[in-house]
Design a protein around this motif. Structure first.
Motif, PDB file in Angstrom:
ATOM      1  N   UNK A  92       0.831  -1.209   0.000  1.00  0.00           N
ATOM      2  CA  UNK A  92       0.000   0.000   0.000  1.00  0.00           C
ATOM      3  C   UNK A  92       0.865   1.259   0.000  1.00  0.00           C
ATOM      4  N   UNK A  93       1.933   1.252   0.805  1.00  0.00           N
ATOM      5  CA  UNK A  93       2.843   2.396   0.835  1.00  0.00           C
ATOM      6  C   UNK A  93       3.572   2.550  -0.500  1.00  0.00           C
ATOM      7  N   UNK A  94       3.945   1.435  -1.118  1.00  0.00           N
ATOM      8  CA  UNK A  94       4.628   1.486  -2.409  1.00  0.00           C
ATOM      9  C   UNK A  94       3.718   2.069  -3.492  1.00  0.00           C
ATOM     10  N   UNK A  95       2.464   1.610  -3.540  1.00  0.00           N
ATOM     11  CA  UNK A  95       1.518   2.116  -4.536  1.00  0.00           C
ATOM     12  C   UNK A  95       1.205   3.588  -4.266  1.00  0.00           C
ATOM     13  N   UNK A  96       1.087   3.974  -2.991  1.00  0.00           N
ATOM     14  CA  UNK A  96       0.834   5.380  -2.657  1.00  0.00           C
ATOM     15  C   UNK A  96       1.995   6.264  -3.105  1.00  0.00           C
ATOM     16  N   UNK A  97       3.226   5.779  -2.921  1.00  0.00           N
ATOM     17  CA  UNK A  97       4.400   6.552  -3.355  1.00  0.00           C
ATOM     18  C   UNK A  97       4.392   6.736  -4.866  1.00  0.00           C
ATOM     19  N   UNK A  98       4.039   5.685  -5.601  1.00  0.00           N
ATOM     20  CA  UNK A  98       3.963   5.786  -7.061  1.00  0.00           C
ATOM     21  C   UNK A  98       2.896   6.799  -7.466  1.00  0.00           C
ATOM     22  N   UNK A  99       1.776   6.782  -6.763  1.00  0.00           N
ATOM     23  CA  UNK A  99       0.657   7.657  -7.124  1.00  0.00           C
ATOM     24  C   UNK A  99       0.991   9.134  -6.937  1.00  0.00           C
ATOM     25  N   UNK A 100       1.793   9.467  -5.935  1.00  0.00           N
ATOM     26  CA  UNK A 100       2.076  10.885  -5.653  1.00  0.00           C
ATOM     27  C   UNK A 100       3.410  11.350  -6.226  1.00  0.00           C
ATOM     28  N   UNK A 101       4.188  10.435  -6.787  1.00  0.00           N
ATOM     29  CA  UNK A 101       5.492  10.831  -7.330  1.00  0.00           C
ATOM     30  C   UNK A 101       5.288  11.571  -8.650  1.00  0.00           C
ATOM     31  N   UNK A 102       5.683  12.836  -8.707  1.00  0.00           N
ATOM     32  CA  UNK A 102       5.416  13.617  -9.924  1.00  0.00           C
ATOM     33  C   UNK A 102       6.220  13.113 -11.126  1.00  0.00           C
ATOM     34  N   UNK A 103       5.536  12.988 -12.248  1.00  0.00           N
ATOM     35  CA  UNK A 103       6.181  12.640 -13.502  1.00  0.00           C
ATOM     36  C   UNK A 103       6.584  11.189 -13.653  1.00  0.00           C
ATOM     37  N   UNK A 104       6.335  10.360 -12.660  1.00  0.00           N
ATOM     38  CA  UNK A 104       6.748   8.963 -12.749  1.00  0.00           C
ATOM     39  C   UNK A 104       5.628   8.130 -13.355  1.00  0.00           C
ATOM     40  N   UNK A 105       5.930   7.418 -14.419  1.00  0.00           N
ATOM     41  CA  UNK A 105       4.953   6.532 -15.060  1.00  0.00           C
ATOM     42  C   UNK A 105       5.433   5.098 -14.871  1.00  0.00           C
ATOM     43  N   UNK A 106       4.779   4.329 -13.998  1.00  0.00           N
ATOM     44  CA  UNK A 106       5.243   2.954 -13.736  1.00  0.00           C
ATOM     45  C   UNK A 106       4.960   2.033 -14.911  1.00  0.00           C
ATOM     46  N   UNK A 107       5.864   1.100 -15.132  1.00  0.00           N
ATOM     47  CA  UNK A 107       5.650   0.065 -16.129  1.00  0.00           C
ATOM     48  C   UNK A 107       5.112  -1.174 -15.422  1.00  0.00           C
ATOM     49  N   UNK A 108       4.218  -1.863 -16.094  1.00  0.00           N
ATOM     50  CA  UNK A 108       3.661  -3.074 -15.503  1.00  0.00           C
ATOM     51  C   UNK A 108       3.898  -4.256 -16.439  1.00  0.00           C
ATOM     52  N   UNK A 109       3.698  -5.434 -15.913  1.00  0.00           N
ATOM     53  CA  UNK A 109       3.908  -6.651 -16.696  1.00  0.00           C
ATOM     54  C   UNK A 109       2.965  -7.731 -16.202  1.00  0.00           C
ATOM     55  N   UNK A 110       2.803  -8.744 -17.030  1.00  0.00           N
ATOM     56  CA  UNK A 110       2.031  -9.923 -16.642  1.00  0.00           C
ATOM     57  C   UNK A 110       2.988 -11.108 -16.636  1.00  0.00           C
ATOM     58  N   UNK A 111       3.078 -11.770 -15.501  1.00  0.00           N
ATOM     59  CA  UNK A 111       3.963 -12.927 -15.382  1.00  0.00           C
ATOM     60  C   UNK A 111       3.117 -14.183 -15.180  1.00  0.00           C
TER      61      UNK A 111
END
Length: 198
Positions: A92-111
């Motif tokens: 939850x803390x990791x996802x919250x950090x991603x959500x508020x980090x300006x300009x950061x676009x996370x990449x996702x994948x399916x494993x």
């Protein structure tokens, strides 16, 4: 020598039939309980209505039987619950950090991860535990091959993919340690999670 007297155990086909009946009665009980909880009142009318709904669900929407061949282990359940809470907070803390980090676009994948214990119960419990943690989501399951397809958030390279597979196997091992049979537990402990092939 197989006995057929009064003290002999019932034949395998009869045992399987008795097991299915037991599972159906348990399902009816849970469905009736949920029906009454949804109405918020335990009354004779709701009890009868719940029985009718449960019978309709079991007749018109039959599910494959999921039998429980394991055993509940209090220590395993405690470890599973404690680690689940820790991972829930951390994710939850990791996802919250991603959500508020300006300009950061996370990449996702399916494993794709093949589970070591190919039972329906293990597949369902592992998938549910993974889906409840923010940042991971089960997008598909292959029941025949016992493979989970997991959507993972914030993947930066091959090491993150390998770590995601490892985490799925760790969750499976905790589930089996909590509710699996002795044979299933030996199966998941036979190879370290970081040595298993994908």
């Amino acid at each position: 020598m197989t006995g057929s007297g009064p003290g002999a155990p019932p034949p395998r086909g009869v045992r399987a039939q008795l097991g299915r009946r037991r599972d159906q009665l348990i399902a009816v009980g849970w469905l009736v309980l949920v029906w009454n909880l949804l109405w918020g009142d335990f009354s004779w009318g709701n009890l009868l209505g719940g029985l009718l709904v449960a019978a309709g669900v079991l007749v018109f929407f039959p599910l494959p039987s999921v039998t429980f061949g394991g055993r509940l282990r209090p220590r395993g359940l405690l470890v599973f619950g404690a680690r689940f809470v820790v991972e829930l907070v951390r994710a939850s803390l990791h996802v919250a950090r991603i959500a508020v980090q300006p300009g950061y676009v996370p990449r996702s994948a399916i494993v794709a991860v093949r589970l070591r214990v190919p039972t329906d119960l293990n597949l369902a419990l592992t998938a549910e535990a993974l889906s409840l943690v923010p940042g991971t989501l089960i997008v598909e399951t292959d029941r025949d091959a016992a493979v989970l397809y997991v959507h993972v958030l914030d993947v930066r390279g091959p090491a993150d993919l390998a770590n995601a597979r490892k985490q799925v196997r760790i969750v499976e091992r905790r589930v089996v340690a909590a509710v699996g049979s002795a044979a299933e537990l030996r199966q998941v402990l036979s190879v370290p999670v970081d040595k298993e092939s994908s």
